[in-house]
Scaffold this motif. Sequence first.
Motif, mmCIF file in Angstrom:
data_model
loop_
_atom_site.group_PDB
_atom_site.id
_atom_site.type_symbol
_atom_site.label_atom_id
_atom_site.label_comp_id
_atom_site.label_asym_id
_atom_site.label_seq_id
_atom_site.Cartn_x
_atom_site.Cartn_y
_atom_site.Cartn_z
ATOM 1 N N PHE A 171 -13.175 11.876 24.094
ATOM 2 C CA PHE A 171 -12.707 10.936 25.351
ATOM 3 C C PHE A 171 -11.114 10.696 25.492
ATOM 4 C CE2 PHE A 171 -17.169 10.176 25.293
ATOM 5 C CZ PHE A 171 -17.784 10.066 26.646
ATOM 6 N N TYR A 224 -11.727 2.049 24.455
ATOM 7 C CA TYR A 224 -12.074 2.023 23.051
ATOM 8 C C TYR A 224 -11.492 0.883 22.249
ATOM 9 C CZ TYR A 224 -11.771 3.919 18.080
ATOM 10 O OH TYR A 224 -11.889 3.909 16.832
ATOM 11 N N PHE A 283 -9.697 5.604 28.631
ATOM 12 C CA PHE A 283 -10.670 5.370 27.601
ATOM 13 C C PHE A 283 -9.974 4.950 26.225
ATOM 14 C CE2 PHE A 283 -12.643 8.815 30.285
ATOM 15 C CZ PHE A 283 -13.748 8.368 30.598
ATOM 16 N N SER A 308 -9.413 13.606 27.353
ATOM 17 C CA SER A 308 -10.096 14.117 28.410
ATOM 18 C C SER A 308 -9.031 13.958 29.656
ATOM 19 C CB SER A 308 -11.181 12.974 28.699
ATOM 20 O OG SER A 308 -10.828 11.903 28.866
#
Length: 343
Positions: free
Chosen positions: A174, A187, A183, A177
């Motif tokens: 991710f 996270y 993200f 991405s």
Amino acid sequence: MKEVKAFILRNDVQRYIALAFIVLLLFIVHDLISILLLTSILGYLAVKGANNVQRWTKIPYGFSVLIVYLLSIFVVVMAFVYIVPALVDQFAVIPNEVNKLIKEYPVIKQYFNETYHKLDLLSEFSKNWKSLLASGWDTISTVLTAFSQIILSIFLSFVLALTWQRLRVFGSQFLHSSYPKFFKNVYELGSTFVLILGSVIEVQLLIAFINTILMMIGLSILGVPSVLVMGLMIFILGLIPIAGVIISLLPLSVMAFAALGWVGMIEVWILIAVIHMFESYFLHPRLMASRTELPVFFTFATIIVMEHLLGAWGLIIGVPIVAFILSVLGVQDANITRSTKSE
């Protein structure tokens, strides 16, 4: 328009947008919040335990996870085989102590009799037996639901711990991405909360275990009956910071007063005070040195508010939630995150 875009692209605004996304996601799945929290806590403890086993034995990580769960199952089975029968025997002692208390103090017996006649329990049951049976069935359903959630959380935590390394690789995708910054914030916020929650629960478990052993030794020396039952209660309530000591004071006082009289009850109070001082001035500062620290009043206020908002879960995770918020706002030093990641 440029100003709005520049405002949205600011690092702190991006961080709060990610936080809002997490809160919205949790709100959507709020019916599963108990399973999510239990899985997170058990998964954190399992991964950390497996890493320690791997470090000590040099065996593969997967086998380390299996060893952790097999040891946990073994401990639970041994507890049921050896401790539960003793608990049943000691529970049988409690009514005898209460009867002895009522006989020695006729005022208490008179109060119970007057209360019984005022309530007229038989008449109330005959009038409201349907609602009482319904409430009893609701209680059974709640217990069965909680039991099924615990079993499911244990299974999910086992799968999580077993596939943890693969999950980390999957999660890192991710970060590459189309929205890496978003993200990354999700996270970091998610991992920070899990680390705070897991480490605080871990330390609270250790503190509760040490306090329980010391209390059981002290109660045995003083001659208080049903030490195993009292120890189980002390350990469970010990998971609630600060407030657990106050809640456990009432049943301990009743048992000590019934068995040993006023002198025994005062001795139990002194024992609780000494062990609580040992926890406050020695155990807690040492074990929480790299974890979160909140003032006592703030902790009390947090527990009360979070219990109102989240129910029973608020008693356990209220302090980690507030510590997480303070960490996000930059009010409290985030040593907990750095120290836990380094372990």
